[in-house]
Motif scaffolding. Structure first.
Motif, PDB file in Angstrom:
ATOM      1  N   TYR A 213     -23.631  39.801  44.521  1.00 12.43           N
ATOM      2  CA  TYR A 213     -23.278  40.892  43.605  1.00 12.43           C
ATOM      3  C   TYR A 213     -21.765  40.953  43.467  1.00 12.43           C
ATOM      4  O   TYR A 213     -21.017  40.323  44.224  1.00 12.43           O
ATOM      5  N   ILE A 214     -21.319  41.732  42.482  1.00  9.62           N
ATOM      6  CA  ILE A 214     -19.897  42.029  42.311  1.00  9.62           C
ATOM      7  C   ILE A 214     -19.709  43.518  42.578  1.00  9.62           C
ATOM      8  O   ILE A 214     -20.452  44.352  42.062  1.00  9.62           O
ATOM      9  N   SER A 215     -18.728  43.854  43.409  1.00  9.83           N
ATOM     10  CA  SER A 215     -18.518  45.248  43.797  1.00  9.83           C
ATOM     11  C   SER A 215     -17.028  45.566  43.898  1.00  9.83           C
ATOM     12  O   SER A 215     -16.384  45.266  44.912  1.00  9.83           O
ATOM     13  N   PRO A 216     -16.443  46.181  42.855  1.00 14.80           N
ATOM     14  CA  PRO A 216     -15.050  46.631  42.958  1.00 14.80           C
ATOM     15  C   PRO A 216     -14.846  47.625  44.106  1.00 14.80           C
ATOM     16  O   PRO A 216     -13.789  47.640  44.743  1.00 14.80           O
ATOM     17  N   ALA A 217     -15.853  48.436  44.375  1.00 18.47           N
ATOM     18  CA  ALA A 217     -15.756  49.411  45.467  1.00 18.47           C
ATOM     19  C   ALA A 217     -15.592  48.708  46.813  1.00 18.47           C
ATOM     20  O   ALA A 217     -14.882  49.199  47.704  1.00 18.47           O
ATOM     21  N   LEU A 218     -16.241  47.564  46.979  1.00 20.14           N
ATOM     22  CA  LEU A 218     -16.115  46.810  48.216  1.00 20.14           C
ATOM     23  C   LEU A 218     -14.667  46.370  48.425  1.00 20.14           C
ATOM     24  O   LEU A 218     -14.139  46.450  49.546  1.00 20.14           O
ATOM     25  N   ALA A 219     -14.014  45.919  47.358  1.00 20.00           N
ATOM     26  CA  ALA A 219     -12.618  45.484  47.460  1.00 20.00           C
ATOM     27  C   ALA A 219     -11.715  46.643  47.839  1.00 20.00           C
ATOM     28  O   ALA A 219     -10.803  46.492  48.674  1.00 20.00           O
ATOM     29  N   ARG A 220     -11.945  47.820  47.251  1.00 23.64           N
ATOM     30  CA  ARG A 220     -11.114  48.988  47.583  1.00 23.64           C
ATOM     31  C   ARG A 220     -11.282  49.380  49.045  1.00 23.64           C
ATOM     32  O   ARG A 220     -10.303  49.665  49.747  1.00 23.64           O
ATOM     33  N   GLN A 221     -12.513  49.410  49.506  1.00 24.05           N
ATOM     34  CA  GLN A 221     -12.748  49.769  50.904  1.00 24.05           C
ATOM     35  C   GLN A 221     -12.203  48.705  51.847  1.00 24.05           C
ATOM     36  O   GLN A 221     -11.684  49.020  52.918  1.00 24.05           O
TER      37      GLN A 221
ATOM     38  N   GLY B 126     -22.507  45.547  51.295  1.00 20.96           N
ATOM     39  CA  GLY B 126     -22.916  46.148  50.037  1.00 20.96           C
ATOM     40  C   GLY B 126     -24.069  47.123  50.221  1.00 20.96           C
ATOM     41  O   GLY B 126     -24.890  46.974  51.128  1.00 20.96           O
ATOM     42  N   GLN B 127     -24.118  48.102  49.353  1.00 23.23           N
ATOM     43  CA  GLN B 127     -25.228  49.074  49.358  1.00 23.23           C
ATOM     44  C   GLN B 127     -26.336  48.485  48.472  1.00 23.23           C
ATOM     45  O   GLN B 127     -26.503  48.865  47.324  1.00 23.23           O
ATOM     46  N   HIS B 128     -27.095  47.552  49.038  1.00 23.06           N
ATOM     47  CA  HIS B 128     -28.094  46.847  48.240  1.00 23.06           C
ATOM     48  C   HIS B 128     -29.238  47.749  47.816  1.00 23.06           C
ATOM     49  O   HIS B 128     -29.919  47.494  46.830  1.00 23.06           O
ATOM     50  N   ASP B 129     -29.448  48.833  48.563  1.00 24.02           N
ATOM     51  CA  ASP B 129     -30.463  49.835  48.240  1.00 24.02           C
ATOM     52  C   ASP B 129     -29.758  51.178  48.057  1.00 24.02           C
ATOM     53  O   ASP B 129     -29.138  51.684  49.001  1.00 24.02           O
TER      54      ASP B 129
ATOM     55  N   LEU C 106     -19.775  36.127  47.290  1.00 24.51           N
ATOM     56  CA  LEU C 106     -19.030  35.995  46.042  1.00 24.51           C
ATOM     57  C   LEU C 106     -17.705  36.752  46.090  1.00 24.51           C
ATOM     58  O   LEU C 106     -16.660  36.233  45.693  1.00 24.51           O
ATOM     59  N   ASP C 107     -17.731  37.977  46.617  1.00 29.47           N
ATOM     60  CA  ASP C 107     -16.530  38.825  46.609  1.00 29.47           C
ATOM     61  C   ASP C 107     -15.397  38.305  47.486  1.00 29.47           C
ATOM     62  O   ASP C 107     -14.264  38.762  47.364  1.00 29.47           O
TER      63      ASP C 107
ATOM     64  N   ALA D 234     -22.853  48.312  44.560  1.00 32.51           N
ATOM     65  CA  ALA D 234     -22.689  47.088  43.777  1.00 32.51           C
ATOM     66  C   ALA D 234     -22.656  47.426  42.293  1.00 32.51           C
ATOM     67  O   ALA D 234     -23.408  48.279  41.817  1.00 32.51           O
ATOM     68  N   LEU D 235     -21.765  46.764  41.558  1.00 35.02           N
ATOM     69  CA  LEU D 235     -21.679  46.963  40.115  1.00 35.02           C
ATOM     70  C   LEU D 235     -22.666  46.076  39.372  1.00 35.02           C
ATOM     71  O   LEU D 235     -23.334  46.494  38.428  1.00 35.02           O
ATOM     72  N   LEU D 236     -22.781  44.817  39.830  1.00 33.45           N
ATOM     73  CA  LEU D 236     -23.621  43.839  39.139  1.00 33.45           C
ATOM     74  C   LEU D 236     -24.192  42.853  40.145  1.00 33.45           C
ATOM     75  O   LEU D 236     -23.451  42.271  40.941  1.00 33.45           O
ATOM     76  N   PHE D 237     -25.512  42.671  40.134  1.00 25.71           N
ATOM     77  CA  PHE D 237     -26.149  41.677  40.998  1.00 25.71           C
ATOM     78  C   PHE D 237     -26.208  40.350  40.254  1.00 25.71           C
ATOM     79  O   PHE D 237     -26.573  40.293  39.083  1.00 25.71           O
ATOM     80  N   LEU D 238     -25.836  39.274  40.960  1.00 27.58           N
ATOM     81  CA  LEU D 238     -25.723  37.963  40.348  1.00 27.58           C
ATOM     82  C   LEU D 238     -26.183  36.911  41.348  1.00 27.58           C
ATOM     83  O   LEU D 238     -25.665  36.856  42.473  1.00 27.58           O
TER      84      LEU D 238
END
Length: 386
Positions: free
Chosen positions: A73-81, A43-46, A99-100, A65-69
């Motif tokens: 975090y939740i990251s739709p971009a991570l799933a696509r990549q 994830g691109q945490h920064d 989480l992802d 990341a879309l949402l930090f939890l």
């Protein structure tokens, strides 16, 4: 002609973020890059970090990341990549908790074997939202472990007490952890000072590290050794899930020059840090700490260790004999263990401590363990494939 096999390493946070998980993955990826094409997806945490860069022979992709939890975090971009990168890979290596991974595991092509590194359990430390996040992470871990051909644990001692790992009918491999060897240290020939010991801690300022317990223990130490000093190193500002520094700042400053706060230190500063110490303390208090790579790093420089007597965390001291154990969360017992450690080892050779640790924790063996799994699980490849 056979081509180099492709390994995809997937985890929530990677360098320059510093944690045991990120350092483990970094040392593993760089160690394997000599013989494999290694890609890291994280994830691109920064937001200031590049979405792609090549670091020390490893391709690093960062997804926003879309949402930090909780700590993730939740990251739709991570799933696509991930879908694209997994399709080009021969083996995928997940590092949990993440989480992802619940949906990433399902997106993994059936022909691609999965090696999962189970780093630690997660625990709820907040309210309802935090408990829901932990439940989601645990579900994700179980989903991933069911998809895995091999599960690497840092120690059997830790895994045996984990409800997540113990319940999975998978092939467990005891992997320990990779350790940075900073050399014998600038104080390798200096005797351990038990009259005015310098006590050190290195880690993120998070609740599981037990820094508040260490500060309370240090007060007990000062009552018997008034010239003792405590040096605290590690990031206390940019910490996933939040830093505990605001809660303990007044207690730290109340000790005046007896406690020195260094903040985050670079690799080039580690030798000087460990070189000051007579004892290193890892006072962890919960299951987020599964091993504690820094304690072995300290041993490599000739510094004895006091660690919490917790599953996984106690393994380095037990295997090397280079330190003492204390019950987690008990400040008076921790202080007694610190004093016992420096008193007993006042005449001990620091070189002997280093050699004891090197005899157990070999980075070459660590990397080869993963290489052996890759060769076992991945078929031979040639230039025509993918």
């Amino acid at each position: 002609m056979a081509r180099r096999k492709r390994l995809l390493v997937v985890l929530s946070y990677y360098h320059p973020y510093i944690s045991g998980v990120s350092e483990y993955a970094k040392l593993l990826a760089e160690g394997l890059s000599a013989d494999y094409d290694v890609t890291v997806l994280t994830g691109q945490h920064d937001p200031s970090l590049p979405v792609f860069e090549r670091m020390h022979g490893v391709d690093v992709h960062r997804a926003p990341a879309l949402l930090f939890l909780h700590k993730g975090y939740i990251s739709p971009a991570l799933a696509r990549q991930y879908r694209a990168l997994a399709a080009m890979s021969d083996v995928v290596n997940f590092h949990l908790p993440m989480l992802d991974v619940a949906w990433l595991a399902r997106l993994t092509p059936r022909r691609v074997p999965v090696i999962t590194t189970y780093q630690c359990d997660v625990q709820a430390i907040g309210g309802l939202v935090d408990r829901l996040a932990v439940a989601a992470v645990n579900h994700a871990s179980r989903t991933c472990l069911r998809r895995s051909s091999r599960v690497v644990v840092l120690s059997r001692d830790y895994a045996d007490g984990s409800e997540i790992v113990a319940a999975q009918p998978t092939h467990l491999v005891e992997g320990y952890a990779p350790i940075k060897d900073n050399g014998p240290g600038i104080a390798i020939n200096r005797p351990i000072n038990h009259e005015a010991p310098v006590i050190g801690f290195l880690g993120r300022f998070v609740a599981e590290k037990g820094i508040d317990v260490l500060i309370e223990a240090f007060a007990h130490v000062l009552a018997q050794r008034p010239d003792a000093r405590l040096i605290l190193a590690g990031d206390y500002k940019n910490v996933a899930g939040g830093s505990i520094y605001p809660q303990i700042e007044k207690r730290i400053t109340g000790f005046g020059d007896r406690i020195e706060l260094l903040g985050r230190i670079g690799d080039d500063e580690l030798g000087a840090f460990y070189g000051q110490l007579d004892v290193f303390v890892l006072p962890s208090v919960n299951a987020y700490e599964a091993f504690g790579m820094v304690q072995v790093e300290a041993m490599f420089t000739g510094v004895p260790v006091v660690a919490s007597d917790m599953r996984g965390v106690r393994v380095p001291v037990r295997l090397t004999g280079a330190g003492e154990l204390a019950p987690p969360g008990d400040a008076s017992a921790l202080a007694a263990a610190i004093l016992r450690c420096v008193d007993v080892r006042a005449g001990t050779s620091r070189q002997a401590i280093r050699e004891a640790a090197l005899g157990v924790f070999s980075n070459a063996a660590f990397v080869q363990r993963y290489a052996g799994m890759i060769e076992e699980l991945a078929p031979e490849t040639d230039e025509s494939t993918r």
